[in-house]
Design a protein around this motif. Structure first.
Motif, PDB file in Angstrom:
ATOM      1  N   ILE A 303       0.841  -1.206   0.000  1.00 45.93           N
ATOM      2  CA  ILE A 303       0.000   0.000   0.000  1.00 45.93           C
ATOM      3  C   ILE A 303       0.875   1.254   0.000  1.00 45.93           C
ATOM      4  O   ILE A 303       0.581   2.238  -0.693  1.00 45.93           O
ATOM      5  CB  ILE A 303      -0.949  -0.018   1.210  1.00 45.93           C
ATOM      6  CG1 ILE A 303      -1.930  -1.187   1.094  1.00 45.93           C
ATOM      7  CG2 ILE A 303      -1.723   1.299   1.302  1.00 45.93           C
ATOM      8  CD1 ILE A 303      -2.829  -1.373   2.299  1.00 45.93           C
ATOM      9  N   ASP A 304       1.968   1.213   0.769  1.00 45.73           N
ATOM     10  CA  ASP A 304       2.910   2.339   0.762  1.00 45.73           C
ATOM     11  C   ASP A 304       3.488   2.552  -0.637  1.00 45.73           C
ATOM     12  O   ASP A 304       3.634   3.692  -1.100  1.00 45.73           O
ATOM     13  CB  ASP A 304       4.049   2.087   1.755  1.00 45.73           C
ATOM     14  CG  ASP A 304       3.645   2.393   3.196  1.00 45.73           C
ATOM     15  OD1 ASP A 304       2.558   2.963   3.405  1.00 45.73           O
ATOM     16  OD2 ASP A 304       4.427   2.062   4.111  1.00 45.73           O
ATOM     17  N   LEU A 305       3.825   1.462  -1.308  1.00 47.16           N
ATOM     18  CA  LEU A 305       4.376   1.554  -2.666  1.00 47.16           C
ATOM     19  C   LEU A 305       3.364   2.204  -3.615  1.00 47.16           C
ATOM     20  O   LEU A 305       3.715   3.097  -4.398  1.00 47.16           O
ATOM     21  CB  LEU A 305       4.754   0.163  -3.176  1.00 47.16           C
ATOM     22  CG  LEU A 305       5.198   0.074  -4.636  1.00 47.16           C
ATOM     23  CD1 LEU A 305       6.444   0.923  -4.874  1.00 47.16           C
ATOM     24  CD2 LEU A 305       5.457  -1.381  -5.036  1.00 47.16           C
ATOM     25  N   ALA A 306       2.113   1.770  -3.530  1.00 42.37           N
ATOM     26  CA  ALA A 306       1.073   2.343  -4.388  1.00 42.37           C
ATOM     27  C   ALA A 306       0.887   3.830  -4.114  1.00 42.37           C
ATOM     28  O   ALA A 306       0.679   4.629  -5.039  1.00 42.37           O
ATOM     29  CB  ALA A 306      -0.244   1.597  -4.174  1.00 42.37           C
ATOM     30  N   THR A 307       0.981   4.212  -2.848  1.00 45.59           N
ATOM     31  CA  THR A 307       0.848   5.628  -2.488  1.00 45.59           C
ATOM     32  C   THR A 307       1.966   6.449  -3.106  1.00 45.59           C
ATOM     33  O   THR A 307       1.738   7.545  -3.635  1.00 45.59           O
ATOM     34  CB  THR A 307       0.869   5.781  -0.955  1.00 45.59           C
ATOM     35  OG1 THR A 307      -0.207   5.022  -0.380  1.00 45.59           O
ATOM     36  CG2 THR A 307       0.711   7.239  -0.550  1.00 45.59           C
ATOM     37  N   SER A 308       3.194   5.934  -3.061  1.00 41.65           N
ATOM     38  CA  SER A 308       4.325   6.647  -3.659  1.00 41.65           C
ATOM     39  C   SER A 308       4.189   6.730  -5.171  1.00 41.65           C
ATOM     40  O   SER A 308       4.509   7.759  -5.783  1.00 41.65           O
ATOM     41  CB  SER A 308       5.643   5.957  -3.285  1.00 41.65           C
ATOM     42  OG  SER A 308       6.091   6.372  -2.020  1.00 41.65           O
ATOM     43  N   LEU A 309       3.750   5.653  -5.790  1.00 40.06           N
ATOM     44  CA  LEU A 309       3.512   5.680  -7.235  1.00 40.06           C
ATOM     45  C   LEU A 309       2.498   6.766  -7.597  1.00 40.06           C
ATOM     46  O   LEU A 309       2.655   7.482  -8.594  1.00 40.06           O
ATOM     47  CB  LEU A 309       3.013   4.315  -7.714  1.00 40.06           C
ATOM     48  CG  LEU A 309       4.065   3.204  -7.801  1.00 40.06           C
ATOM     49  CD1 LEU A 309       3.388   1.847  -7.949  1.00 40.06           C
ATOM     50  CD2 LEU A 309       4.998   3.454  -8.989  1.00 40.06           C
ATOM     51  N   ALA A 310       1.455   6.897  -6.766  1.00 44.48           N
ATOM     52  CA  ALA A 310       0.430   7.909  -7.004  1.00 44.48           C
ATOM     53  C   ALA A 310       0.995   9.321  -6.892  1.00 44.48           C
ATOM     54  O   ALA A 310       0.665  10.210  -7.690  1.00 44.48           O
ATOM     55  CB  ALA A 310      -0.720   7.717  -6.024  1.00 44.48           C
ATOM     56  N   LYS A 311       1.857   9.541  -5.904  1.00 45.52           N
ATOM     57  CA  LYS A 311       2.443  10.866  -5.712  1.00 45.52           C
ATOM     58  C   LYS A 311       3.333  11.256  -6.896  1.00 45.52           C
ATOM     59  O   LYS A 311       3.280  12.385  -7.393  1.00 45.52           O
ATOM     60  CB  LYS A 311       3.235  10.913  -4.400  1.00 45.52           C
ATOM     61  CG  LYS A 311       2.368  10.984  -3.149  1.00 45.52           C
ATOM     62  CD  LYS A 311       3.219  11.034  -1.891  1.00 45.52           C
ATOM     63  CE  LYS A 311       2.360  11.224  -0.645  1.00 45.52           C
ATOM     64  NZ  LYS A 311       1.735  12.554  -0.585  1.00 45.52           N
ATOM     65  N   VAL A 312       4.171  10.310  -7.322  1.00 46.66           N
ATOM     66  CA  VAL A 312       5.052  10.589  -8.457  1.00 46.66           C
ATOM     67  C   VAL A 312       4.225  10.834  -9.718  1.00 46.66           C
ATOM     68  O   VAL A 312       4.499  11.773 -10.494  1.00 46.66           O
ATOM     69  CB  VAL A 312       6.037   9.423  -8.685  1.00 46.66           C
ATOM     70  CG1 VAL A 312       6.846   9.643  -9.962  1.00 46.66           C
ATOM     71  CG2 VAL A 312       6.968   9.287  -7.487  1.00 46.66           C
ATOM     72  N   ALA A 313       3.195  10.015  -9.930  1.00 47.18           N
ATOM     73  CA  ALA A 313       2.348  10.179 -11.112  1.00 47.18           C
ATOM     74  C   ALA A 313       1.619  11.521 -11.092  1.00 47.18           C
ATOM     75  O   ALA A 313       1.495  12.190 -12.131  1.00 47.18           O
ATOM     76  CB  ALA A 313       1.335   9.031 -11.177  1.00 47.18           C
ATOM     77  N   ASP A 314       1.149  11.923  -9.932  1.00 47.87           N
ATOM     78  CA  ASP A 314       0.413  13.184  -9.821  1.00 47.87           C
ATOM     79  C   ASP A 314       1.297  14.371 -10.178  1.00 47.87           C
ATOM     80  O   ASP A 314       0.882  15.279 -10.910  1.00 47.87           O
ATOM     81  CB  ASP A 314      -0.127  13.340  -8.402  1.00 47.87           C
ATOM     82  CG  ASP A 314      -0.948  14.607  -8.237  1.00 47.87           C
ATOM     83  OD1 ASP A 314      -1.918  14.791  -8.983  1.00 47.87           O
ATOM     84  OD2 ASP A 314      -0.598  15.426  -7.357  1.00 47.87           O
ATOM     85  N   VAL A 315       2.541  14.383  -9.670  1.00 49.02           N
ATOM     86  CA  VAL A 315       3.424  15.505  -9.977  1.00 49.02           C
ATOM     87  C   VAL A 315       3.857  15.457 -11.442  1.00 49.02           C
ATOM     88  O   VAL A 315       4.027  16.500 -12.091  1.00 49.02           O
ATOM     89  CB  VAL A 315       4.637  15.530  -9.019  1.00 49.02           C
ATOM     90  CG1 VAL A 315       5.663  14.484  -9.367  1.00 49.02           C
ATOM     91  CG2 VAL A 315       5.293  16.908  -8.992  1.00 49.02           C
ATOM     92  N   ASN A 316       4.000  14.259 -12.010  1.00 50.01           N
ATOM     93  CA  ASN A 316       4.313  14.150 -13.438  1.00 50.01           C
ATOM     94  C   ASN A 316       3.197  14.747 -14.295  1.00 50.01           C
ATOM     95  O   ASN A 316       3.457  15.438 -15.281  1.00 50.01           O
ATOM     96  CB  ASN A 316       4.523  12.678 -13.823  1.00 50.01           C
ATOM     97  CG  ASN A 316       5.899  12.171 -13.417  1.00 50.01           C
ATOM     98  OD1 ASN A 316       6.845  12.944 -13.291  1.00 50.01           O
ATOM     99  ND2 ASN A 316       6.015  10.864 -13.207  1.00 50.01           N
ATOM    100  N   ARG A 317       1.971  14.464 -13.897  1.00 43.91           N
ATOM    101  CA  ARG A 317       0.833  15.024 -14.645  1.00 43.91           C
ATOM    102  C   ARG A 317       0.850  16.540 -14.590  1.00 43.91           C
ATOM    103  O   ARG A 317       0.601  17.223 -15.584  1.00 43.91           O
ATOM    104  CB  ARG A 317      -0.475  14.494 -14.060  1.00 43.91           C
ATOM    105  CG  ARG A 317      -1.724  14.962 -14.814  1.00 43.91           C
ATOM    106  CD  ARG A 317      -2.975  14.516 -14.104  1.00 43.91           C
ATOM    107  NE  ARG A 317      -3.021  15.043 -12.746  1.00 43.91           N
ATOM    108  CZ  ARG A 317      -3.928  14.689 -11.845  1.00 43.91           C
ATOM    109  NH1 ARG A 317      -4.838  13.781 -12.147  1.00 43.91           N
ATOM    110  NH2 ARG A 317      -3.908  15.211 -10.633  1.00 43.91           N
TER     111      ARG A 317
END
Length: 375
Positions: A303-317
């Protein structure tokens, strides 16, 4: 602020309680059983550390294992008094910040006509904090001159079940939960100072690095709550500096390290510094990827990994990198959809669903944006 005490591993065994609760009979028995040689050694040791001779009991009635409320506690935040003040005319005493939120006394209901500082009571509280609980740093005082030791006048209670760091962290967490952030920060500052002194003696002990990293992260939380983003970033960055020295096998360390990195990223993100935010989010992501490789069966790590993936994806967008962002969101969704939790992990299931819903909403938003764009 984390609910985990960084001193939990070093706590004294269960069953140690404030000797105030022991009977007079027990005291007499212990007195008879103490040999002349033991008494002489004890006297020599007291001279070495310059500690005041204090009975082996807490004079204020505190149970140091459970930290029950005592006469030096604020009845609003349930922590030791900070900036002690009394509301007039009833004269009941609280932390200044705590009582300033009320028009009527929380204890008796009397109208509060004014609030007065109680410097004498606060001085007593400060002495209590300085002396209550085992202070590890005194172990190195034997190398110092007698004049220096005498000047410090450290008071040590002889039989207390939790050491000073755990005591200060517990008080800080109570104050923080009650929104008395200044009190929390004050206790954590003392705790960090103690650990820094220990690190000078122990040469980067892993235990102390772990404790200091956690405490610095808590100090960052305090500064962020007080609106001091610059200081918060400094504390979080220093926290990651100490935690990065430790083995990645300790999941508590991994979690605290990645959280501190994400919190710096969050502060940079909301300050509009997107490139800097991404660099911290990516560092946190790398830490969590490694943790999942080593502990693939630990649901919280996924779940922590998914949260980090979401943060990186959000800033990339937000940086205009739509394709990379979508790939990140999709990878996070796949991680969470593949994660199977049992009935005993209800809290994690709630978090999994929350993160999954966010990810799916982001993918829907991106799809709508792409379909509405001109060919």
């Amino acid at each position: 602020m984390s609910s985990l005490c960084p001193f939990a591993k070093g706590a004294i065994g269960v069953g140690s309680v404030c000797p105030m609760k022991s009977s007079e009979k027990s005291k007499e028995s212990n007195s008879h059983n103490t040999s002349k040689q033991e008494k002489e050694e004890k006297n020599v040791e007291e001279k070495k550390i310059g500690a005041a001779t204090i009975p082996a009991k807490c004079p204020f009635g505190y149970d140091s294992e459970t930290f029950k409320l005592g006469p030096l506690s604020c009845m609003v935040c349930h922590a030791l008094l900070y900036d002690s003040s009394k509301c007039m005319p009833c004269a009941h005493k609280f932390c200044k910040i705590c009582i300033s939120r009320f028009r009527d006394c929380p204890l008796c209901g009397a109208d509060i006509e004014k609030i007065e500082a109680d410097a004498d009571l606060q001085a007593t509280v400060d002495r209590f904090i300085d002396g209550h609980a085992r202070i590890k740093r005194t172990q190195s005082n034997s190398d110092k001159g007698e004049e220096t030791v005498a000047a410090q006048k450290k008071v040590i209670y002889e039989d207390v079940s939790m050491e000073r760091g755990a005591f200060l962290v517990q008080q800080a967490m109570r104050a923080f939960r009650a929104r008395n952030v200044e009190s929390a920060k004050s206790r954590l500052d003392l705790c960090a100072e103690d650990i820094r002194e220990q690190l000078k003696v122990t040469e980067d002990s892993q235990e102390f690095c772990s404790q200091l990293g956690a405490v610095l992260g808590m100090l960052g939380d305090c500064c962020r709550s007080m609106g001091d983003g610059d200081s918060a970033v400094k504390y979080y960055e220093e926290s990651t500096e100490f935690l990065s020295k430790l083995p990645s096998k300790d999941l508590e360390v991994v979690h605290t390290l990645s959280v501190s990195l994400n919190k710096v990223g969050d502060l940079k993100y909301y300050a509009g510094e997107l490139q800097s935010a991404r660099s911290y989010y990516v560092r946190s992501l790398e830490v969590r990827r490694q943790a999942v490789k080593e502990h693939s069966n630990v649901s919280s790590q996924v779940i922590d990994l998914a949260t980090s993936l979401a943060k990186v994806a959000d800033v990339n967008r937000n940086l205009g990198e739509e394709k990379t962002a979508i790939e990140g969101f999709e990878e996070a969704v796949q991680c969470l959809q593949a994660l199977k939790l049992d009935s005993a992990e209800a809290a994690l299931e709630q978090k999994r669903c929350s993160v999954l819903n966010f990810l799916q909403s982001q993918l829907t938003e991106n799809s709508s944006h792409v379909s509405s764009s001109p060919a």
